[in-house]
Design a protein around this motif. Sequence first.
Motif, short mmCIF file in Angstrom:
data_model
loop_
_atom_site.label_atom_id
_atom_site.label_comp_id
_atom_site.label_asym_id
_atom_site.label_seq_id
_atom_site.Cartn_x
_atom_site.Cartn_y
_atom_site.Cartn_z
N LEU A 118 0.48 0.30 -9.80
CA LEU A 118 1.01 0.41 -8.43
C LEU A 118 2.09 -0.64 -8.18
O LEU A 118 3.14 -0.36 -7.60
CB LEU A 118 -0.12 0.26 -7.42
N ALA A 119 1.84 -1.90 -8.61
CA ALA A 119 2.80 -2.98 -8.35
C ALA A 119 4.11 -2.74 -9.07
O ALA A 119 5.20 -2.90 -8.51
CB ALA A 119 2.18 -4.31 -8.77
N VAL A 120 4.01 -2.32 -10.39
CA VAL A 120 5.25 -2.16 -11.15
C VAL A 120 6.06 -0.99 -10.63
O VAL A 120 7.27 -1.09 -10.39
CB VAL A 120 4.91 -1.97 -12.64
N VAL A 121 5.36 0.14 -10.41
CA VAL A 121 6.10 1.32 -9.96
C VAL A 121 6.70 1.08 -8.59
O VAL A 121 7.87 1.39 -8.33
CB VAL A 121 5.16 2.54 -9.96
N SER A 122 5.90 0.49 -7.68
CA SER A 122 6.42 0.25 -6.31
C SER A 122 7.56 -0.75 -6.33
O SER A 122 8.56 -0.61 -5.60
CB SER A 122 5.29 -0.25 -5.41
N GLY A 123 7.45 -1.83 -7.17
CA GLY A 123 8.53 -2.81 -7.23
C GLY A 123 9.82 -2.21 -7.73
O GLY A 123 10.90 -2.48 -7.20
N VAL A 124 9.70 -1.35 -8.79
CA VAL A 124 10.92 -0.72 -9.32
C VAL A 124 11.54 0.19 -8.28
O VAL A 124 12.76 0.18 -8.06
CB VAL A 124 10.58 0.04 -10.62
N ILE A 125 10.70 0.99 -7.65
CA ILE A 125 11.23 1.91 -6.63
C ILE A 125 11.85 1.13 -5.47
O ILE A 125 12.90 1.49 -4.93
CB ILE A 125 10.11 2.85 -6.14
N HIS A 126 11.19 0.01 -5.07
CA HIS A 126 11.73 -0.84 -3.99
C HIS A 126 13.13 -1.35 -4.35
O HIS A 126 14.05 -1.32 -3.51
CB HIS A 126 10.76 -2.01 -3.75
N ALA A 127 13.30 -1.83 -5.58
CA ALA A 127 14.61 -2.34 -6.00
C ALA A 127 15.65 -1.24 -6.02
O ALA A 127 16.81 -1.44 -5.60
CB ALA A 127 14.49 -2.99 -7.38
N ILE A 128 15.23 -0.02 -6.53
CA ILE A 128 16.19 1.09 -6.60
C ILE A 128 16.64 1.48 -5.20
O ILE A 128 17.82 1.73 -4.93
CB ILE A 128 15.58 2.28 -7.35
N ILE A 129 15.66 1.55 -4.25
CA ILE A 129 16.02 1.91 -2.87
C ILE A 129 16.99 0.88 -2.28
O ILE A 129 17.97 1.23 -1.61
CB ILE A 129 14.75 2.02 -2.01
N GLY A 130 16.73 -0.46 -2.51
CA GLY A 130 17.63 -1.49 -1.99
C GLY A 130 19.02 -1.35 -2.54
O GLY A 130 20.01 -1.49 -1.82
N THR A 131 19.10 -1.05 -3.90
CA THR A 131 20.43 -0.90 -4.49
C THR A 131 21.16 0.28 -3.88
O THR A 131 22.36 0.21 -3.57
CB THR A 131 20.29 -0.71 -6.01
N ARG A 132 20.43 1.36 -3.67
CA ARG A 132 21.07 2.55 -3.10
C ARG A 132 21.54 2.30 -1.67
O ARG A 132 22.63 2.72 -1.27
CB ARG A 132 20.08 3.71 -3.15
N LEU A 133 20.70 1.61 -0.90
CA LEU A 133 21.09 1.29 0.49
C LEU A 133 22.34 0.41 0.52
O LEU A 133 23.22 0.58 1.37
CB LEU A 133 19.94 0.63 1.22
N ASP A 134 22.41 -0.58 -0.40
CA ASP A 134 23.60 -1.45 -0.45
C ASP A 134 24.84 -0.62 -0.75
O ASP A 134 25.91 -0.84 -0.16
CB ASP A 134 23.41 -2.52 -1.52
N LEU A 135 24.70 0.31 -1.69
CA LEU A 135 25.86 1.14 -2.01
C LEU A 135 26.29 1.97 -0.81
O LEU A 135 27.49 2.13 -0.54
CB LEU A 135 25.52 2.05 -3.21
N GLU A 136 25.31 2.49 -0.06
CA GLU A 136 25.67 3.29 1.10
C GLU A 136 26.36 2.43 2.17
O GLU A 136 27.31 2.87 2.82
CB GLU A 136 24.41 3.94 1.67
N ARG A 137 25.82 1.17 2.36
CA ARG A 137 26.47 0.28 3.34
C ARG A 137 27.91 -0.02 2.93
O ARG A 137 28.82 -0.05 3.76
CB ARG A 137 25.68 -1.02 3.47
N ARG A 138 28.10 -0.27 1.67
CA ARG A 138 29.46 -0.56 1.21
C ARG A 138 30.35 0.66 1.39
O ARG A 138 31.54 0.53 1.75
CB ARG A 138 29.44 -0.98 -0.25
N ASN A 139 29.82 1.85 1.11
CA ASN A 139 30.62 3.05 1.34
C ASN A 139 31.01 3.18 2.80
O ASN A 139 32.14 3.56 3.13
CB ASN A 139 29.83 4.29 0.88
#
Length: 740
Positions: A118-139
Motif C-alpha cells: 500500500l505504501a509503495v503503490v500509493s507513494g508512487v501514484i502520489h508522486a505521479i499525480i503531483g508531477t502531472r498537476l505541475d505540468l498542467e499548472r505550467r501549461n
Amino acid sequence: MMSAETTTAVHVARVAGGLPRDDRITPWGAPLLTIVAVASMIVLRLVLLPNQITPIGYGIPLVGFLWLRNRSRLWIATFAFAIISVAEIFITTPTNSIPATLPLRTRLADLVLVMLELAVVSGVIHAIIGTRLDLERRNIELWNANRELAAREEKIARQNEELKSQAAALERQGQEMRAGNAELAGRERTLATLLSLSRALGADLSRLNTMRRICETMGQLLAGGALPDSGPICAAAILEQDGDDFVIRCHHGFGPDGPVSDRVPIDRAFASLVLADGRTVWQEDLSLRPDLTIPQPRDARPFVAVLAAPLRVAGRPVGTLEIYSAQRAPWVPAHIALLESLAAQASVSLEAAHLFDSVAAERRQLEAVLRAAPIGVAVANADCTDVRLNPAGAAVFNVPCDTNVAGSGGIGNGTPTVTGPWLLFADGQPLPPEKYPLVSATGGEETRGMEIEVLLPTGKRMVLLANASPITDREGRGAGSVAAFVDITPQKELQRELDTRRREAEEASVRKTRFLAAVSHDIRTPANAISLLAELIRRTAANPVLSAEVPELARELHGSAMSLVTLLSDVLDVARFDSGKIELQESEFALGPFLRDENRQMLPLAREKGLELIYSPIEEPLQLRTDRIKLSRTLGNLVGNAIKFTEKGTVRVDTSRTSDGGLKIRVSDSGIGIAPEYVRHIFDEFFQLRNPERDRNKGSGLGLTICKRLVDAMGGRLEVQSTVNQGSTFAVVLPSDAVM
C-alpha cells in the motif's frame, strides 16, 4: 495534492478553450469512485475470498486514482485498504478461514507485506499525480502568458496608430507655437518690465516716485517693442486732481521740452470724464470732441487719440493714467489690458504710499502725545521681550528714555514677563510677574485702577496707579499691550497723613470731650465751695455769736478761689498750647544757680513730708539758653509730683550731658511708681492714677500735660521710666543748641 483553486483554474482554462477539455473529472466523481473502490475491496476480501491471502491486489484500484488526479482521495482509500487488511488477517473468525489457522508470525508477515505494498503503490501514484498537476499548472501559465502577449501586441498596434495621429497633431501645434513665438517674446519682455516695476514700487512708497516709475516703465515698454502692435502709442502721463485742475505728476514721450502746461482745467479735461465714468475710457479722434482737452507736447506732433484708466486710493478716483497717440488709430485690447494692469498696480502702490504716510503721520502724532503726556506709558510687544517707556514713565523709574526695560527671561511655561531691576508689590505681597498689568494685558486681560507698590534698587518706594489694555491685530490676536501709570506716592502719603490727622482729630475730640467733662467737674467743685462759703460768711457776719468763725471761712474761701484760679490757669495754658500760641522768652542763665533756686523753693515741701531732697548739679559750669520760666515751671512740677507721690525716702535731681552735646535733667524718687499700662497715658489731660473721685487737693491732672507741652516748645523731650513700688524717673532732655 491538487488544491481546489488549482482544479478550478484548470477547469476554467479548459472551458476557455486554451487547453484540451477532460469532462471525466467532476466535483462528485472522486468521492464516488473512492467509495466504490473501498466497497469493492471489502466485498472481494472479506466476502468473496475470505479464505485467501492475497498480498498483491490493492494496486489495481489505487492505480485508478491516477485518472482521478486526487491525492487526498488516494490516501483515504489507502487508509481504508489498510483497515480491511487488518480485519482480514486478524479479525476473521470462521473456523474454515485460512487466516485464522495461520500462525501469528505468518499473519504479521502478511500484514507487513500488505502495508508495504500500500505504501509503495500509493507513494508512487502520489508522486505521479503531483508531477502531472505541475505540468498542467505550467501549461496554464504558458497559456495565460500567450494570451497576455497577444493582448499586448494588439495594444501596441493601437498605440502605434495613436502615435501617428499624435505626431500629426504635434506637427500642427509646432507650427502654431512657431507662429506665437514672437507674441510670447513680447509678452515675456512685458512681464519682465512689469516685474521690475513691481519690485521697484515695493521698495519705494513715495507717491511722486511711484508715479515717475510707472511713466518710465511705460516708456520702456514702448521703446523696447514689448507690444508688437503698439505702433500708435507715443507718450504717457499721470494726472492727479488738485483743486480745480488736473496736475501732470509725471510724463514720458513729450519730448525734451515737456508738455505745454503741467495743468489742465478740470471742467475741460478728458480725465474728468474718466473719473466721472469710473472705468477705462478712450477716444480715437479728439477732433470729434473739441470740448475735451488733454496734455500736449510743446515741440512735437499734437496728440489726437487718448486711452485713460482711473487711479484709485481708498476706493476713490484721484487721477488717471493716460497714453496718447499722434495717429488716428483704434486702441487694441493689448493697449487696454496693459494700461489697466499698470493703473491697477499704480493704484495699489499709491494706496500703500497713502497708508504709509497716514501711518507715519499717526505714529509721529502718537509719539508726540506720548512725549508730552504727563503720565507714564509703557508699550510692550506680544511676548513682552521689548518694553519701552515714554519720557514721563522713564522719569518715574529713573531710566534713560526709550530704553528696553523688559527682563532677560520668562517665568516658565512660555509665559512672558517684565522683570526689570525693581520689585512690585500689591496689597503688601510680592506681585508675581505673570500678574504684572503689562504682562496680563498681553493675554487679553485689562487692568483698571490697580495700585502697585514699587521698590527701586535705591531702596525708594513709590506707589503707582496703573491701567493696562491689550493691543490686538486685525484678526483679534494679541500683538502687544500698553499700560499707563501715574506716581501717586505723594497722594498716598497725604492720604496717610490725613488719616493720621483724622485719627488724631478724633482722639483730640474724645480728649476734648473728656477734658470738658473734667473741667466742668473740677470748676463746679471750687465754684460751689466758693458759693457755699460766701453764703456762710454772710450768715455768720449777721450773727455776732458766729463771728469768730469768719476768718476760718475766709481762709477756706481763699483756698477754693486759688484752686479755681490755678485750674483756670492750667486750662488756659492747655488751650493756648493746643492753638499753637506758645511764645518762648529765651534768655541765658547759669545751670548751677538755677538748680539751687529750685532746690530752695521745693525744700520746705520735702521737709514737711520728711523726705530728703538732693540736688546733684554737673560739675562743669554750664550756661543754658532757653525760656527760664517755662523750664522752672516744668522742673518745679516734676519735683512737686515726686514729693507728692513719695511717702518716705529721697527725691533726687541730677544732671548729665547727652551724647549729642545736650543736657539731661533727671528727677528721681523712691515713691509708688507707675504701672506699665499707665505710662503711655500719664501725659493725657486730667489723667490721675489715684484720684478717681477728682479730689482737687490731689491736683487737676494737667501738670504733666503742661510739662510735656512746655518741653516740646523748648525743642526738647520729656522721658519717663518707672517701676511699681520702686519709684519713677522723669528726665527733661534739652537739645545741644540750648547748652552753651
